[in-house]
Enzyme design. Structure first.
Site, PDB file in Angstrom:
ATOM      1  N   GLU A 228       0.851  -1.191   0.000  1.00 27.26           N
ATOM      2  CA  GLU A 228       0.000   0.000   0.000  1.00 27.26           C
ATOM      3  C   GLU A 228       0.884   1.238   0.000  1.00 27.26           C
ATOM      4  O   GLU A 228       2.028   1.190   0.439  1.00 27.26           O
ATOM      5  CB  GLU A 228      -0.865   0.041   1.273  1.00 27.26           C
ATOM      6  CG  GLU A 228      -1.795  -1.134   1.417  1.00 27.26           C
ATOM      7  CD  GLU A 228      -2.657  -1.039   2.681  1.00 27.26           C
ATOM      8  OE1 GLU A 228      -2.710   0.027   3.313  1.00 27.26           O
ATOM      9  OE2 GLU A 228      -3.268  -2.056   3.031  1.00 27.26           O
ATOM     10  N   LYS A 230       2.284   4.474   1.612  1.00 21.32           N
ATOM     11  CA  LYS A 230       2.409   4.922   3.003  1.00 21.32           C
ATOM     12  C   LYS A 230       2.182   6.430   3.012  1.00 21.32           C
ATOM     13  O   LYS A 230       3.010   7.196   2.543  1.00 21.32           O
ATOM     14  CB  LYS A 230       3.791   4.584   3.584  1.00 21.32           C
ATOM     15  CG  LYS A 230       3.891   4.883   5.085  1.00 21.32           C
ATOM     16  CD  LYS A 230       5.224   4.431   5.665  1.00 21.32           C
ATOM     17  CE  LYS A 230       5.250   4.433   7.185  1.00 21.32           C
ATOM     18  NZ  LYS A 230       4.962   5.720   7.809  1.00 21.32           N
ATOM     19  N   ARG A 235      -2.403   9.026  11.985  1.00 21.86           N
ATOM     20  CA  ARG A 235      -3.164   7.785  12.054  1.00 21.86           C
ATOM     21  C   ARG A 235      -4.378   7.989  12.955  1.00 21.86           C
ATOM     22  O   ARG A 235      -4.260   8.540  14.042  1.00 21.86           O
ATOM     23  CB  ARG A 235      -2.292   6.688  12.654  1.00 21.86           C
ATOM     24  CG  ARG A 235      -2.988   5.339  12.697  1.00 21.86           C
ATOM     25  CD  ARG A 235      -2.031   4.295  13.187  1.00 21.86           C
ATOM     26  NE  ARG A 235      -2.531   2.961  13.026  1.00 21.86           N
ATOM     27  CZ  ARG A 235      -1.733   1.900  12.958  1.00 21.86           C
ATOM     28  NH1 ARG A 235      -0.441   2.032  13.013  1.00 21.86           N
ATOM     29  NH2 ARG A 235      -2.245   0.688  12.831  1.00 21.86           N
ATOM     30  N   ARG A 250      -3.009   7.568  17.804  1.00 27.61           N
ATOM     31  CA  ARG A 250      -2.316   6.359  18.248  1.00 27.61           C
ATOM     32  C   ARG A 250      -1.837   6.477  19.681  1.00 27.61           C
ATOM     33  O   ARG A 250      -1.459   5.489  20.285  1.00 27.61           O
ATOM     34  CB  ARG A 250      -1.176   6.000  17.304  1.00 27.61           C
ATOM     35  CG  ARG A 250      -0.224   7.097  17.052  1.00 27.61           C
ATOM     36  CD  ARG A 250       0.932   6.590  16.277  1.00 27.61           C
ATOM     37  NE  ARG A 250       1.671   5.630  17.079  1.00 27.61           N
ATOM     38  CZ  ARG A 250       2.745   4.994  16.688  1.00 27.61           C
ATOM     39  NH1 ARG A 250       3.181   5.168  15.480  1.00 27.61           N
ATOM     40  NH2 ARG A 250       3.379   4.186  17.478  1.00 27.61           N
ATOM     41  N   GLU A 280      -5.318   6.747   7.594  1.00 27.00           N
ATOM     42  CA  GLU A 280      -4.416   7.892   7.754  1.00 27.00           C
ATOM     43  C   GLU A 280      -5.151   9.134   7.264  1.00 27.00           C
ATOM     44  O   GLU A 280      -5.688   9.134   6.157  1.00 27.00           O
ATOM     45  CB  GLU A 280      -3.156   7.612   6.920  1.00 27.00           C
ATOM     46  CG  GLU A 280      -2.009   8.534   7.174  1.00 27.00           C
ATOM     47  CD  GLU A 280      -1.137   8.148   8.387  1.00 27.00           C
ATOM     48  OE1 GLU A 280      -1.500   7.232   9.151  1.00 27.00           O
ATOM     49  OE2 GLU A 280      -0.107   8.813   8.566  1.00 27.00           O
ATOM     50  N   PHE A 320      -7.230   1.808   5.924  1.00 24.76           N
ATOM     51  CA  PHE A 320      -6.430   0.630   5.595  1.00 24.76           C
ATOM     52  C   PHE A 320      -6.747  -0.598   6.429  1.00 24.76           C
ATOM     53  O   PHE A 320      -6.206  -1.669   6.187  1.00 24.76           O
ATOM     54  CB  PHE A 320      -4.926   0.933   5.628  1.00 24.76           C
ATOM     55  CG  PHE A 320      -4.416   1.546   6.918  1.00 24.76           C
ATOM     56  CD1 PHE A 320      -4.271   0.780   8.053  1.00 24.76           C
ATOM     57  CD2 PHE A 320      -4.067   2.889   6.959  1.00 24.76           C
ATOM     58  CE1 PHE A 320      -3.785   1.338   9.222  1.00 24.76           C
ATOM     59  CE2 PHE A 320      -3.577   3.454   8.131  1.00 24.76           C
ATOM     60  CZ  PHE A 320      -3.446   2.677   9.266  1.00 24.76           C
ATOM     61  N   ARG A 397       4.754  -4.751  16.990  1.00 24.39           N
ATOM     62  CA  ARG A 397       5.490  -4.405  15.785  1.00 24.39           C
ATOM     63  C   ARG A 397       6.052  -5.711  15.249  1.00 24.39           C
ATOM     64  O   ARG A 397       6.792  -6.395  15.944  1.00 24.39           O
ATOM     65  CB  ARG A 397       6.619  -3.442  16.147  1.00 24.39           C
ATOM     66  CG  ARG A 397       7.299  -2.804  14.964  1.00 24.39           C
ATOM     67  CD  ARG A 397       8.435  -1.902  15.393  1.00 24.39           C
ATOM     68  NE  ARG A 397       8.024  -0.663  16.018  1.00 24.39           N
ATOM     69  CZ  ARG A 397       7.602   0.422  15.352  1.00 24.39           C
ATOM     70  NH1 ARG A 397       7.510   0.403  14.043  1.00 24.39           N
ATOM     71  NH2 ARG A 397       7.277   1.503  15.999  1.00 24.39           N
ATOM     72  N   LYS A 403       7.595  -1.576   6.559  1.00 24.75           N
ATOM     73  CA  LYS A 403       7.587  -0.261   5.895  1.00 24.75           C
ATOM     74  C   LYS A 403       8.896  -0.037   5.164  1.00 24.75           C
ATOM     75  O   LYS A 403       9.946  -0.578   5.535  1.00 24.75           O
ATOM     76  CB  LYS A 403       7.333   0.848   6.913  1.00 24.75           C
ATOM     77  CG  LYS A 403       8.351   0.975   8.013  1.00 24.75           C
ATOM     78  CD  LYS A 403       8.017   2.168   8.909  1.00 24.75           C
ATOM     79  CE  LYS A 403       8.829   2.147  10.188  1.00 24.75           C
ATOM     80  NZ  LYS A 403       8.619   3.298  11.033  1.00 24.75           N
TER      81      LYS A 403
END
Ligand code: ATP
Length: 571
Positions: A228, A230, A235, A250, A280, A320, A397, A403
């Site tokens: 996708e 970025k 966010r 976040r 986003e 997303f 994570r 990313k």
């Protein structure tokens, strides 16, 4: 610490456990509930003076000496207690009621009411209780009970070590450690397993790992993945209820009032009765429709002039992920299914769009898509696993998302988000101001902040002038308990402010404490030639800054990339 906490929690009254857990972190409720304790020191001093019968001047003198209203209260109440008796017991319930009244007081006479409520609690406090009450009410209570320590303690007290991941899952999908504590104490692990994602209780966001090239990403994903764009925005996790919508950042701040138009458009576009989606929010140029860099959308975070901001800074939300829809927890479902739930459940167009995505099966396709993302003014790409087990992993994570940013092509590393823990007075042109900052990364295992660099580049005059206002509220007389540092700055700060920093390289460091001994005995990791990007990450809490594990990983990634790694030590 975990053992002490576990035996304490096991013996506590179950009906009070929720409050006890919040209080052990110096709070009255989970972070997503608005309101923080932050009574002004001078008002607290007034209450101490009132209760202890010490003059305001003497009380203030002691405060100047110690810098800590908690110590002042302890000393003065201890003198007083030799003469008087307690009149009413100080229970958890009473403390919570008092602190809540202080936090919520506003309007006419509110300062006076706050002062009197605190004085009333202090009247029935012993010296130690007075110390902790005053630290709590000023927002300075730190016993080091980080979320992870409390979760460990809950497993020890009410379940087994093996249950720990499930307890953490319950926390990650509710962001409410008090709720988890109460649930496990009252209903055991069965009840904890029953904790589900629900509207109006924010879910800890899933985060991405990083790799240095598109080819490595495609390989790591097993030769096939979704990629996708970025987007460079903020966010947002949207909790869409039947009649209302709440937007969370976040760091769990309520952003609804900053994006009223997005909240409205989401409700209209959503075909589900209830849903939780993520996306986003990006500012767009009203004339050209092009996406604008991050700084533009931050205008929406201002408290005033929101109507003008909504008009002048149009924003789009690129969705997303879908975490929940109409009674169904989507987090255990694979990525393509969650994305499908967005495509089929929302009327897209205008302000509400999907992120641009493509399934790629080779490095060439990946590179081509990356070029197109940069062409559309995005900061890079997000690769996402399309495997059967590509669940939404709340709060973690991992390599299900990877990313890759434009910056990676210029520098060896990703940017770092680091917490300010100290400052050095400037010299020459910067005399009389802070000239450089001591920056730290976060160790999730230990809950401690470890230094990685002294940062003195990238500050413009406006930032230098604004530093005291940004930082002095968290100034400490001595090194904060949760900071590990060998370098000694002129001024210490409680970790609170997060800055984005870019650097040339990560090196072994004899002075910095991040990842000490992890890679080489006696060495930590530091970063060379750090430069402030101009971006204050006020969307991140200090605990959400770059972790020492990530820096260690980036170090190995970089070592892998360039074998002529220097070991000359960082700035
Ligand atoms: P960064 O500083 O690179 O934004 P981060 O630490 O905030 O990183 P990461 O997990 O590293 O978080 O990167 C994911 C972030 O990228 C998300 O938090 C989100 O704000 C943003 N983002 C932009 N586009 C997407 C996308 N298509 N899918 C997921 N996240 C996206």
């Amino acid at each position: 610490m975990t053992d002490i906490l576990a035996s304490f929690l096991a013996g506590a009254d179950k009906s009070e456990l929720r409050s006890i857990v919040y209080l052990s972190q110096g709070k009255l409720h989970p972070d997503f509930v608005p309101g923080v304790l932050g009574m002004a020191d001078r008002l607290v001093l007034k209450a101490i003076s009132f209760t202890s019968g010490t003059s305001e001047t003497d009380t203030e003198r002691l405060w100047i000496e110690t810098g800590d209203p908690g110590k002042v209260a302890e000393t003065l109440i201890s003198k007083k207690k030799q003469m008087t008796l307690f009149s009413e017991e100080l229970t958890v319930e009473r403390v919570v009621k008092g602190l809540t009244a202080i936090q919520d007081a506003d309007g006419k006479d509110s300062q006076d009411r706050k002062m009197k409520t605190l004085a009333n609690l202090l009247h029935d406090s012993g010296p130690l209780e007075a110390r902790y009450l005053c630290r709590t009410v000023t927002g300075r209570m730190r016993v080091g009970a980080a979320d992870m320590t409390i979760l460990d303690a809950l497993a020890l007290a009410f379940a087994t070590k093996e249950d720990r991941p499930e307890i953490e899952r319950a926390f990650n999908v509710t962001c409410d450690i008090g709720l988890v504590a109460e649930t496990i104490a009252e209903g055991g692990m069965d009840a904890v397993r029953g904790i589900r994602v629900s509207v109006d209780s924010p879910v800890k966001v899933m985060l991405a790992e990083r790799l240095p090239s598109v080819s490595q990403i495609v390989e790591r994903m097993g030769g096939r993945c979704a990629i996708e764009y970025k987007y460079d925005g903020i966010r947002v996790q949207a909790h869409i209820g039947k009649d209302s919508v709440r937007l969370y950042s976040r760091r769990l701040e309520d952003l609804t009032s900053n994006f009223p138009d997005i909240a409205d458009s989401l409700r209209k576009a959503c075909g589900y009765g209830e849903a939780i989606v993520e996306g986003e929010c990006v500012a767009v140029d009203p004339e050209t429709g092009f996406m604008l860099p991050f700084q533009n959308v931050t205008h929406r975070r201002k408290k005033h002039g929101m109507e003008e901001a909504v008009r002048d800074v149009p924003v789009r939300m690129f969705m997303f992920d879908c975490l929940y829809r109409d009674g169904e927890d989507m987090t255990p479902r694979p990525y393509l299914e969650r994305r499908g739930a967005l495509e089929s459940g929302f009327r897209l167009g205008g302000q509400i769009q999907m992120t641009t995505m493509r399934i790629v099966e080779s490095e060439e396709e990946g590179e081509e898509f990356f070029a197109s993302a940069i062409g559309h003014r995005c900061e890079g790409i997000m690769a996402k696993s399309v495997a059967e087990d590509s669940v939404y992993r709340a709060g973690s994570r991992g390599f299900l998302w990877i990313k890759y940013k434009k910056d990676y092509q210029q520098a060896l590393t990703d940017s770092f988000d680091l917490a300010v823990v100290g400052a050095f007075y400037g010299m020459g042109k910067r005399a009389g101001r802070y000239g450089a900052l001591l920056m730290a990364a976060y160790d999730q295992e230990t809950g401690r902040f470890e230094t990685v660099c002294k940062l003195g580049t990238g500050f413009d005059d406006a930032f230098l002038d604004g530093m005291p206002a940004l930082l002095d509220g968290t100034r400490m007389e001595e090194k904060p308990r949760d900071v590990d540092a060998e370098m000694v700055p002129d001024v210490w700060f409680d970790p609170a402010v997060v800055l984005e920093v870019v650097a040339a390289e990560i090196t072994l460091s004899p002075i910095h404490t991040a990842a000490r001994d992890m890679i080489k005995e006696g060495s930590g990791l530091g970063i060379r030639f750090p430069r402030f990007t101009g971006r204050v990450r006020d969307d991140k809490t200090p605990e959400q800054c770059t972790t020492v594990e990530e820096i260690a990983e980036m170090y190995s990634m970089q070592a892998h990339d360039s074998d002529g790694l220097s070991d000359t030590g960082p700035e």
